[in-house]
Design a protein around this motif. Structure first.
Motif, PDB file in Angstrom:
ATOM      1  N   LYS A  88       2.441   7.293   7.265  1.00  0.00           N
ATOM      2  CA  LYS A  88       1.880   6.941   5.962  1.00  0.00           C
ATOM      3  C   LYS A  88       2.793   5.973   5.208  1.00  0.00           C
ATOM      4  CE  LYS A  88      -1.060  10.900   4.837  1.00  0.00           C
ATOM      5  NZ  LYS A  88      -1.214  12.097   3.974  1.00  0.00           N
ATOM      6  N   GLU A  89       4.100   6.123   5.440  1.00  0.00           N
ATOM      7  CA  GLU A  89       5.075   5.274   4.762  1.00  0.00           C
ATOM      8  C   GLU A  89       5.388   4.018   5.563  1.00  0.00           C
ATOM      9  OE1 GLU A  89       8.495   7.582   3.806  1.00  0.00           O
ATOM     10  OE2 GLU A  89       7.349   9.170   2.828  1.00  0.00           O
ATOM     11  N   GLY A  90       4.720   3.851   6.716  1.00  0.00           N
ATOM     12  CA  GLY A  90       4.962   2.679   7.552  1.00  0.00           C
ATOM     13  C   GLY A  90       6.301   2.714   8.270  1.00  0.00           C
ATOM     14  N   LYS A  91       6.884   3.915   8.394  1.00  0.00           N
ATOM     15  CA  LYS A  91       8.201   4.055   9.027  1.00  0.00           C
ATOM     16  C   LYS A  91       8.058   4.424  10.496  1.00  0.00           C
ATOM     17  CE  LYS A  91      10.520   5.626   4.783  1.00  0.00           C
ATOM     18  NZ  LYS A  91      11.270   6.751   4.148  1.00  0.00           N
ATOM     19  N   LEU A 150      -2.001 -11.109  13.062  1.00  0.00           N
ATOM     20  CA  LEU A 150      -1.864  -9.650  13.115  1.00  0.00           C
ATOM     21  C   LEU A 150      -2.551  -9.005  11.918  1.00  0.00           C
ATOM     22  CD1 LEU A 150       1.892  -9.261  14.179  1.00  0.00           C
ATOM     23  CD2 LEU A 150      -0.121  -8.971  15.628  1.00  0.00           C
ATOM     24  N   THR A 151      -2.298  -9.538  10.745  1.00  0.00           N
ATOM     25  CA  THR A 151      -2.891  -8.993   9.518  1.00  0.00           C
ATOM     26  C   THR A 151      -4.410  -9.077   9.563  1.00  0.00           C
ATOM     27  OG1 THR A 151      -0.939  -9.635   8.235  1.00  0.00           O
ATOM     28  CG2 THR A 151      -2.944  -9.159   7.008  1.00  0.00           C
ATOM     29  N   ARG A 152      -4.926 -10.219   9.984  1.00  0.00           N
ATOM     30  CA  ARG A 152      -6.380 -10.405  10.046  1.00  0.00           C
ATOM     31  C   ARG A 152      -7.028  -9.406  10.986  1.00  0.00           C
ATOM     32  NH1 ARG A 152     -10.262 -12.351  13.011  1.00  0.00           N
ATOM     33  NH2 ARG A 152      -8.861 -12.835  14.762  1.00  0.00           N
ATOM     34  N   ARG A 153      -6.417  -9.203  12.146  1.00  0.00           N
ATOM     35  CA  ARG A 153      -6.993  -8.292  13.140  1.00  0.00           C
ATOM     36  C   ARG A 153      -6.970  -6.844  12.656  1.00  0.00           C
ATOM     37  NH1 ARG A 153      -4.589 -10.306  19.015  1.00  0.00           N
ATOM     38  NH2 ARG A 153      -5.609 -12.356  19.049  1.00  0.00           N
ATOM     39  N   ASP A 164      -3.744   1.989   8.864  1.00  0.00           N
ATOM     40  CA  ASP A 164      -4.558   0.771   8.876  1.00  0.00           C
ATOM     41  C   ASP A 164      -5.165   0.544   7.500  1.00  0.00           C
ATOM     42  OD1 ASP A 164      -4.101   0.012  11.457  1.00  0.00           O
ATOM     43  OD2 ASP A 164      -6.079   0.494  12.223  1.00  0.00           O
ATOM     44  N   ASN A 165      -4.339   0.159   6.553  1.00  0.00           N
ATOM     45  CA  ASN A 165      -4.844  -0.127   5.213  1.00  0.00           C
ATOM     46  C   ASN A 165      -3.987  -1.219   4.597  1.00  0.00           C
ATOM     47  OD1 ASN A 165      -2.615   1.201   3.451  1.00  0.00           O
ATOM     48  ND2 ASN A 165      -3.206   2.852   4.865  1.00  0.00           N
ATOM     49  N   ILE A 166      -4.529  -1.842   3.566  1.00  0.00           N
ATOM     50  CA  ILE A 166      -3.898  -3.025   2.979  1.00  0.00           C
ATOM     51  C   ILE A 166      -2.534  -2.721   2.384  1.00  0.00           C
ATOM     52  CG2 ILE A 166      -4.955  -2.733   0.703  1.00  0.00           C
ATOM     53  CD1 ILE A 166      -4.356  -6.045   2.647  1.00  0.00           C
ATOM     54  N   GLN A 167      -2.294  -1.441   1.989  1.00  0.00           N
ATOM     55  CA  GLN A 167      -0.999  -1.087   1.422  1.00  0.00           C
ATOM     56  C   GLN A 167       0.071  -0.945   2.501  1.00  0.00           C
ATOM     57  OE1 GLN A 167      -3.877   0.699   0.545  1.00  0.00           O
ATOM     58  NE2 GLN A 167      -4.111  -0.487  -1.355  1.00  0.00           N
ATOM     59  N   THR A 168      -0.304  -0.412   3.648  1.00  0.00           N
ATOM     60  CA  THR A 168       0.669  -0.108   4.703  1.00  0.00           C
ATOM     61  C   THR A 168       0.888  -1.260   5.677  1.00  0.00           C
ATOM     62  OG1 THR A 168      -0.025   2.208   4.581  1.00  0.00           O
ATOM     63  CG2 THR A 168       1.264   1.573   6.497  1.00  0.00           C
ATOM     64  N   ILE A 169      -0.117  -2.107   5.867  1.00  0.00           N
ATOM     65  CA  ILE A 169      -0.027  -3.176   6.863  1.00  0.00           C
ATOM     66  C   ILE A 169       1.214  -4.065   6.689  1.00  0.00           C
ATOM     67  CG2 ILE A 169      -1.115  -5.324   7.640  1.00  0.00           C
ATOM     68  CD1 ILE A 169      -3.826  -3.887   7.286  1.00  0.00           C
ATOM     69  N   PRO A 170       1.514  -4.552   5.469  1.00  0.00           N
ATOM     70  CA  PRO A 170       2.721  -5.390   5.339  1.00  0.00           C
ATOM     71  C   PRO A 170       3.994  -4.674   5.756  1.00  0.00           C
ATOM     72  CG  PRO A 170       1.329  -5.603   3.400  1.00  0.00           C
ATOM     73  CD  PRO A 170       0.777  -4.464   4.192  1.00  0.00           C
ATOM     74  N   LYS A 171       4.078  -3.356   5.467  1.00  0.00           N
ATOM     75  CA  LYS A 171       5.257  -2.585   5.859  1.00  0.00           C
ATOM     76  C   LYS A 171       5.351  -2.492   7.377  1.00  0.00           C
ATOM     77  CE  LYS A 171       5.240   0.446   1.768  1.00  0.00           C
ATOM     78  NZ  LYS A 171       5.121   1.853   1.322  1.00  0.00           N
TER      79      LYS A 171
END
Length: 224
Positions: A88-91, A150-153, A164-171
């Motif tokens: 959840k934290e992208g870790k 990667l982001t688009r896919r 798989d959500n807009i908040q976690t993807i950049p992390k």
């Protein structure tokens, strides 16, 4: 006041030795493995799409670190809850947990050829695998894909994953470039990396993937 108990990421995994470098365990694992190929690339680079094609063509058992972790989450175990918090934290999940899940999956398999995707995703993963399994990959497939693609896919897929959500993807993408790319560089210096342009259509990517496996067929086999 009692001292706080040290966190042990292996709590809840039955039948697993906690001792690192246990020679009997290492020898047992080595006897189960004939060939290992790592498949690395950013989230959304197409690893999950290509793996079934590789399995069908070359007879490997596909082990997805991400799928094993997701299965543990869905089991409802304490370790699954811990894994979910990390995701959840992208870790990145602690290496001991991922390696032990891979070892369990290898033990259950009747095959001795393993295609492992999404692992090792950092230097700690790589070190833990080498220390506990003592098997080097025949080669490392690297699916090269830009951050924008990667982001688009990832945004276009809908797998019900907590990450798989807009908040976690950049992390997740940041973690990939900071943690996994150094692993790719490590194997590249050892002549192990086979780089694939993963931004092309699925069929074109697989044609190049096939050529790599055929080149290494003396070690990777042809499905027999």
């Amino acid at each position: 006041m009692n001292e706080a108990r040290d966190f042990d990421p292996l709590d809840g995994f039955s039948g697993i030795s906690h001792s690192k470098g246990d020679q009997n365990w290492i020898q047992k694992m080595a006897s189960l493995i004939r060939s290992v190929v790592f498949l690395l690339g950013g989230p959304g680079s197409g690893k999950g799409t290509q793996c079934p094609l590789i399995v069908k063509q070359f007879g490997f058992t596909h082990l997805s670190a991400g799928d094993l972790l997701q299965a543990e989450i869905e089991s409802g175990s304490e370790n699954g809850k811990m894994i979910q918090d990390f995701k959840k934290e992208g870790k990145i999940v602690p290496s001991e947990v991922t390696v032990k899940l891979l070892q369990q999956a290898m033990q259950r398999s009747t095959n001795k050829k393993f295609l492992i995707d999404g692992f090792p995703c950092n230097e700690e993963n790589r070190s833990a695998f080498e220390n506990n399994v003592e098997v080097e990959p025949d080669f490392v497939l690297f699916f090269d894909c830009s951050q924008e693609e990667l982001t688009r896919r990832i945004l276009n897929r809908n797998q019900g994953r907590v990450d798989d959500n807009i908040q976690t993807i950049p992390k997740r993408i940041q973690v990939y470039f900071e943690s996994t790319v150094p692993v790719i560089n490590y194997y590249s210096l050892r002549g192990k990396v086979q780089k694939i342009d993963a931004e092309r259509p699925i069929e074109e990517v697989f044609e190049e993937v096939k050529s790599v496996f055929i080149k290494f067929s003396g070690r990777s086999g042809d499905g027999n």
